[in-house]
Write a protein that holds these residues in place. Structure first.
Motif, PDB file in Angstrom:
ATOM      1  N   TYR A 231       0.716  -1.243   0.051  1.00  0.00           N
ATOM      2  CA  TYR A 231      -0.011   0.088  -0.007  1.00  0.00           C
ATOM      3  C   TYR A 231       0.895   1.391  -0.167  1.00  0.00           C
ATOM      4  O   TYR A 231       1.838   1.190   0.576  1.00  0.00           O
ATOM      5  CB  TYR A 231      -1.037   0.099   1.212  1.00  0.00           C
TER       6      TYR A 231
ATOM      7  N   ILE B  87       0.693   4.903   1.412  1.00  0.00           N
ATOM      8  CA  ILE B  87       0.090   5.613   2.623  1.00  0.00           C
ATOM      9  C   ILE B  87       0.253   6.963   2.502  1.00  0.00           C
ATOM     10  O   ILE B  87       1.363   7.652   2.542  1.00  0.00           O
ATOM     11  CB  ILE B  87       0.390   5.115   4.016  1.00  0.00           C
TER      12      ILE B  87
ATOM     13  N   CYS C 145       3.370  11.295   1.546  1.00  0.00           N
ATOM     14  CA  CYS C 145       2.928   9.883   1.007  1.00  0.00           C
ATOM     15  C   CYS C 145       4.232   9.233   1.457  1.00  0.00           C
ATOM     16  O   CYS C 145       5.255   9.498   1.035  1.00  0.00           O
ATOM     17  CB  CYS C 145       2.487   9.855  -0.101  1.00  0.00           C
TER      18      CYS C 145
ATOM     19  N   ALA D  26      -4.647   7.599   4.501  1.00  0.00           N
ATOM     20  CA  ALA D  26      -5.524   6.863   3.541  1.00  0.00           C
ATOM     21  C   ALA D  26      -4.550   6.011   2.897  1.00  0.00           C
ATOM     22  O   ALA D  26      -3.284   6.105   2.768  1.00  0.00           O
ATOM     23  CB  ALA D  26      -6.057   7.894   2.508  1.00  0.00           C
ATOM     24  N   ALA D  27      -5.194   4.891   2.291  1.00  0.00           N
ATOM     25  CA  ALA D  27      -4.412   3.995   1.875  1.00  0.00           C
ATOM     26  C   ALA D  27      -4.674   3.557   0.223  1.00  0.00           C
ATOM     27  O   ALA D  27      -6.120   3.434   0.075  1.00  0.00           O
ATOM     28  CB  ALA D  27      -4.522   2.530   2.639  1.00  0.00           C
ATOM     29  N   GLY D  28      -3.705   3.241  -0.613  1.00  0.00           N
ATOM     30  CA  GLY D  28      -4.199   2.670  -1.716  1.00  0.00           C
ATOM     31  C   GLY D  28      -3.112   1.742  -2.433  1.00  0.00           C
ATOM     32  O   GLY D  28      -1.866   1.694  -1.831  1.00  0.00           O
TER      33      GLY D  28
ATOM     34  N   TRP E 197       0.681  11.050  -6.114  1.00  0.00           N
ATOM     35  CA  TRP E 197       0.560  10.802  -4.484  1.00  0.00           C
ATOM     36  C   TRP E 197      -0.455  11.694  -3.987  1.00  0.00           C
ATOM     37  O   TRP E 197      -1.298  11.283  -3.203  1.00  0.00           O
ATOM     38  CB  TRP E 197       1.963  10.917  -3.934  1.00  0.00           C
TER      39      TRP E 197
ATOM     40  N   GLN F 202      -6.515  12.344  -4.368  1.00  0.00           N
ATOM     41  CA  GLN F 202      -7.432  11.602  -3.468  1.00  0.00           C
ATOM     42  C   GLN F 202      -7.760  10.218  -4.056  1.00  0.00           C
ATOM     43  O   GLN F 202      -8.148   9.500  -3.516  1.00  0.00           O
ATOM     44  CB  GLN F 202      -8.454  12.162  -3.073  1.00  0.00           C
TER      45      GLN F 202
ATOM     46  N   TYR G 157      -6.369   6.721  -3.409  1.00  0.00           N
ATOM     47  CA  TYR G 157      -6.546   5.891  -2.205  1.00  0.00           C
ATOM     48  C   TYR G 157      -7.976   5.551  -2.031  1.00  0.00           C
ATOM     49  O   TYR G 157      -9.114   6.368  -2.293  1.00  0.00           O
ATOM     50  CB  TYR G 157      -6.185   7.083  -1.080  1.00  0.00           C
TER      51      TYR G 157
ATOM     52  N   TRP H   2      -9.768   5.307   3.878  1.00  0.00           N
ATOM     53  CA  TRP H   2      -9.502   6.601   4.617  1.00  0.00           C
ATOM     54  C   TRP H   2      -9.870   6.381   5.986  1.00  0.00           C
ATOM     55  O   TRP H   2     -10.975   5.579   6.445  1.00  0.00           O
ATOM     56  CB  TRP H   2     -10.277   7.761   4.354  1.00  0.00           C
TER      57      TRP H   2
END
Length: 127
Positions: free
Chosen positions: A32, A34, A50, A97-99, A108, A111, A114, A117
């Motif tokens: 991920y 973050i 990030c 937040a994670a993507g 990065w 929004q 991700y 949240w």
């Protein structure tokens, strides 16, 4: 399903420091990216920093470069945002937040990168 929980917010005087934590319920942070974002009422949510999966590349908004440091502890599955020399304009609700790691065109500060949240933590910088 990854979950994120922020902590560490609070009230601090100008010039002070805080460390935010983002606990991530994931087998490994390597999968991920973050990000940390912040939002002030009436304004757009903005990217602050990030740390990418695997390589751990770090990114910062110009407004926080040299003052904020993002890091992670894979063993604790936690990402930190060390914030120094805080100013009143840093006052905001901070979200992590994670993507999913691996996009060739990763941006990065976007929004849309991700998918999960946290609930946010308030940071107030005031004398």
């Amino acid at each position: 399903q990854v979950q994120l929980v922020e902590s560490g917010g609070g009230l601090v005087q100008p010039g002070g420091s805080l460390r935010l934590s983002c606990a991530v319920s994931a087998d490994t942070l390597n999968f991920y990216n973050i990000g940390w974002f912040r939002q002030v009422p009436g304004k757009e949510r903005e990217g602050v920093s990030c740390i990418s999966g695997w390589e751990g590349t770090t990114y910062y908004a110009d407004s926080v470069k040299g003052r904020f440091t993002i890091s992670r502890d894979n063993a604790k599955s936690t990402v930190y945002l060390q914030m120094n020399s805080l100013q009143p304009e840093d006052t905001a609700v901070y979200y992590c937040a994670a993507g999913v790691y691996g996009s060739k065109w990763f941006r990065w500060e976007g929004q849309y990168e991700y998918h999960k949240w946290g609930q946010g933590t308030q940071v107030t910088v005031s004398s």
